[in-house]
Design a protein around this motif. Structure first.
Motif, PDB file in Angstrom:
ATOM      1  N   ASP A  73     -28.035  -1.001 -18.522  1.00 44.10           N
ATOM      2  CA  ASP A  73     -28.016   0.425 -18.187  1.00 44.10           C
ATOM      3  C   ASP A  73     -29.290   0.868 -17.460  1.00 44.10           C
ATOM      4  O   ASP A  73     -29.417   2.030 -17.098  1.00 44.10           O
ATOM      5  N   HIS A  74     -30.215  -0.061 -17.207  1.00 44.43           N
ATOM      6  CA  HIS A  74     -31.452   0.260 -16.497  1.00 44.43           C
ATOM      7  C   HIS A  74     -31.411  -0.183 -15.040  1.00 44.43           C
ATOM      8  O   HIS A  74     -32.433  -0.154 -14.353  1.00 44.43           O
ATOM      9  N   TYR A  75     -30.253  -0.602 -14.566  1.00 45.38           N
ATOM     10  CA  TYR A  75     -30.082  -0.925 -13.157  1.00 45.38           C
ATOM     11  C   TYR A  75     -28.614  -0.787 -12.783  1.00 45.38           C
ATOM     12  O   TYR A  75     -27.734  -0.806 -13.631  1.00 45.38           O
ATOM     13  N   GLY A  76     -28.384  -0.594 -11.483  1.00 45.88           N
ATOM     14  CA  GLY A  76     -27.022  -0.439 -10.983  1.00 45.88           C
ATOM     15  C   GLY A  76     -26.892  -1.076  -9.625  1.00 45.88           C
ATOM     16  O   GLY A  76     -27.735  -1.877  -9.215  1.00 45.88           O
ATOM     17  N   ASP A  77     -25.873  -0.680  -8.895  1.00 41.17           N
ATOM     18  CA  ASP A  77     -25.586  -1.302  -7.599  1.00 41.17           C
ATOM     19  C   ASP A  77     -26.698  -1.133  -6.579  1.00 41.17           C
ATOM     20  O   ASP A  77     -26.909  -1.992  -5.748  1.00 41.17           O
ATOM     21  N   ASN A  78     -27.387  -0.020  -6.609  1.00 39.47           N
ATOM     22  CA  ASN A  78     -28.419   0.211  -5.590  1.00 39.47           C
ATOM     23  C   ASN A  78     -29.716   0.767  -6.173  1.00 39.47           C
ATOM     24  O   ASN A  78     -30.493   1.400  -5.470  1.00 39.47           O
ATOM     25  N   TRP A  79     -29.978   0.547  -7.464  1.00 37.28           N
ATOM     26  CA  TRP A  79     -31.159   1.131  -8.088  1.00 37.28           C
ATOM     27  C   TRP A  79     -31.556   0.330  -9.335  1.00 37.28           C
ATOM     28  O   TRP A  79     -30.763  -0.441  -9.869  1.00 37.28           O
ATOM     29  N   PHE A  80     -32.796   0.568  -9.788  1.00 35.72           N
ATOM     30  CA  PHE A  80     -33.246   0.092 -11.098  1.00 35.72           C
ATOM     31  C   PHE A  80     -34.435   0.936 -11.549  1.00 35.72           C
ATOM     32  O   PHE A  80     -35.156   1.497 -10.732  1.00 35.72           O
ATOM     33  N   TYR A  81     -34.601   1.049 -12.865  1.00 37.37           N
ATOM     34  CA  TYR A  81     -35.779   1.703 -13.429  1.00 37.37           C
ATOM     35  C   TYR A  81     -36.898   0.680 -13.537  1.00 37.37           C
ATOM     36  O   TYR A  81     -36.722  -0.378 -14.119  1.00 37.37           O
ATOM     37  N   PHE A  82     -38.047   1.004 -12.969  1.00 36.12           N
ATOM     38  CA  PHE A  82     -39.175   0.082 -12.985  1.00 36.12           C
ATOM     39  C   PHE A  82     -40.334   0.585 -13.839  1.00 36.12           C
ATOM     40  O   PHE A  82     -41.271  -0.159 -14.118  1.00 36.12           O
ATOM     41  N   TYR A  88     -39.340   4.905 -23.155  1.00 31.72           N
ATOM     42  CA  TYR A  88     -38.128   5.307 -22.422  1.00 31.72           C
ATOM     43  C   TYR A  88     -37.755   6.781 -22.613  1.00 31.72           C
ATOM     44  O   TYR A  88     -36.602   7.141 -22.412  1.00 31.72           O
ATOM     45  N   LEU A  89     -38.730   7.612 -22.936  1.00 31.77           N
ATOM     46  CA  LEU A  89     -38.472   9.049 -22.968  1.00 31.77           C
ATOM     47  C   LEU A  89     -38.190   9.561 -21.555  1.00 31.77           C
ATOM     48  O   LEU A  89     -37.349  10.417 -21.348  1.00 31.77           O
ATOM     49  N   ASP A  90     -38.913   9.017 -20.583  1.00 29.28           N
ATOM     50  CA  ASP A  90     -38.677   9.346 -19.185  1.00 29.28           C
ATOM     51  C   ASP A  90     -38.877   8.073 -18.370  1.00 29.28           C
ATOM     52  O   ASP A  90     -39.643   7.190 -18.761  1.00 29.28           O
ATOM     53  N   MET A  91     -38.178   7.995 -17.230  1.00 25.48           N
ATOM     54  CA  MET A  91     -38.231   6.777 -16.425  1.00 25.48           C
ATOM     55  C   MET A  91     -38.287   7.109 -14.942  1.00 25.48           C
ATOM     56  O   MET A  91     -37.832   8.169 -14.517  1.00 25.48           O
ATOM     57  N   TRP A  92     -38.844   6.177 -14.180  1.00 25.80           N
ATOM     58  CA  TRP A  92     -38.875   6.248 -12.731  1.00 25.80           C
ATOM     59  C   TRP A  92     -38.162   5.019 -12.197  1.00 25.80           C
ATOM     60  O   TRP A  92     -38.299   3.925 -12.744  1.00 25.80           O
ATOM     61  N   GLY A  93     -37.417   5.216 -11.136  1.00 23.50           N
ATOM     62  CA  GLY A  93     -36.642   4.121 -10.582  1.00 23.50           C
ATOM     63  C   GLY A  93     -36.836   3.970  -9.088  1.00 23.50           C
ATOM     64  O   GLY A  93     -37.412   4.833  -8.419  1.00 23.50           O
ATOM     65  N   LEU A  94     -36.314   2.866  -8.598  1.00 21.06           N
ATOM     66  CA  LEU A  94     -36.294   2.599  -7.165  1.00 21.06           C
ATOM     67  C   LEU A  94     -34.838   2.553  -6.734  1.00 21.06           C
ATOM     68  O   LEU A  94     -34.025   1.855  -7.348  1.00 21.06           O
ATOM     69  N   CYS A 101     -34.489   0.771   3.683  1.00 19.87           N
ATOM     70  CA  CYS A 101     -35.059   2.048   3.241  1.00 19.87           C
ATOM     71  C   CYS A 101     -34.886   2.185   1.733  1.00 19.87           C
ATOM     72  O   CYS A 101     -33.825   1.842   1.188  1.00 19.87           O
ATOM     73  N   TYR A 102     -35.924   2.707   1.079  1.00 14.55           N
ATOM     74  CA  TYR A 102     -35.961   2.846  -0.374  1.00 14.55           C
ATOM     75  C   TYR A 102     -36.572   4.189  -0.726  1.00 14.55           C
ATOM     76  O   TYR A 102     -37.305   4.767   0.063  1.00 14.55           O
ATOM     77  N   GLU A 103     -36.318   4.627  -1.978  1.00 22.58           N
ATOM     78  CA  GLU A 103     -37.039   5.789  -2.494  1.00 22.58           C
ATOM     79  C   GLU A 103     -37.230   5.640  -3.997  1.00 22.58           C
ATOM     80  O   GLU A 103     -36.388   5.078  -4.691  1.00 22.58           O
ATOM     81  N   ILE A 104     -38.356   6.144  -4.446  1.00 21.88           N
ATOM     82  CA  ILE A 104     -38.652   6.209  -5.870  1.00 21.88           C
ATOM     83  C   ILE A 104     -38.174   7.566  -6.366  1.00 21.88           C
ATOM     84  O   ILE A 104     -38.383   8.584  -5.695  1.00 21.88           O
ATOM     85  N   PHE A 105     -37.527   7.576  -7.516  1.00 20.49           N
ATOM     86  CA  PHE A 105     -36.990   8.811  -8.088  1.00 20.49           C
ATOM     87  C   PHE A 105     -37.331   8.868  -9.564  1.00 20.49           C
ATOM     88  O   PHE A 105     -37.717   7.868 -10.169  1.00 20.49           O
ATOM     89  N   ASN A 106     -37.186  10.047 -10.140  1.00 24.78           N
ATOM     90  CA  ASN A 106     -37.385  10.237 -11.564  1.00 24.78           C
ATOM     91  C   ASN A 106     -36.034  10.483 -12.213  1.00 24.78           C
ATOM     92  O   ASN A 106     -35.180  11.158 -11.639  1.00 24.78           O
ATOM     93  N   ALA A 107     -35.858   9.968 -13.419  1.00 22.61           N
ATOM     94  CA  ALA A 107     -34.582  10.107 -14.118  1.00 22.61           C
ATOM     95  C   ALA A 107     -34.255  11.560 -14.444  1.00 22.61           C
ATOM     96  O   ALA A 107     -33.093  11.888 -14.685  1.00 22.61           O
TER      97      ALA A 107
END
Length: 147
Positions: A73-82, A88-94, A101-107
């Motif tokens: 549940d920490h990764y999917g087809d085009n993303w993962f939490y790094f 794990y109260l809050d997470m940031w992913g790529l 092209c990529y972007e970093i996002f917050n959960a």
């Protein structure tokens, strides 16, 4: 990248920080195969130098590759939490946007891209950790992720 990691270690030595040994190329390749897209060069360089770190300040972590893969549940087809804080109260992913092209996002708000740069993300953590001026949550406020 090495200088940035060194600066983070020096800043957090007193409070405690664990730097994990760099990943092998075979580990990075296996991770990329698992998530279904290539890592940006910055992420590859980071993980070759250190396969994540655990910082006592704010219980902030850059998650090792194997630990990411252990949680489907920490990764999917085009993303993962790094990265995460407070266990794990809050997470940031790529997120992979295609065409190198990529972007970093917050959960907290998956629709807002924070940056495409791991260096910028780590510099914000170095400057203000999670909550201090210049840190990750102040950045969230600047971007409208949190008020």
């Amino acid at each position: 990248m090495r200088q940035l990691i060194t600066a983070i270690v020096q800043k957090h030595e007193k409070d405690g920080i664990d730097i994990y040994p760099g990943a092998m190329l075979s580990e990075i390749d296996a991770f990329e195969q698992k998530i279904g897209f290539p890592l940006p060069d910055e992420f590859r360089r980071f993980y070759l130098l250190c396969n994540g770190f655990g910082c006592n300040e704010d219980i902030f972590n850059i998650i090792p590759l194997a630990a990411i893969m252990e949680h489907p549940d920490h990764y999917g087809d085009n993303w993962f939490y790094f990265s995460e804080y407070m266990i794990y109260l809050d997470m940031w992913g790529l997120r992979f946007l295609g065409d190198n092209c990529y972007e970093i996002f917050n959960a907290s708000d998956l629709t807002i891209g924070m940056t495409s740069s791991l260096t910028e993300f780590l510099q914000r953590f170095l400057k203000g950790n999670v909550f201090d001026p210049g840190g990750l949550y102040k950045w969230h406020q600047e971007l409208g992720i949190i008020s």
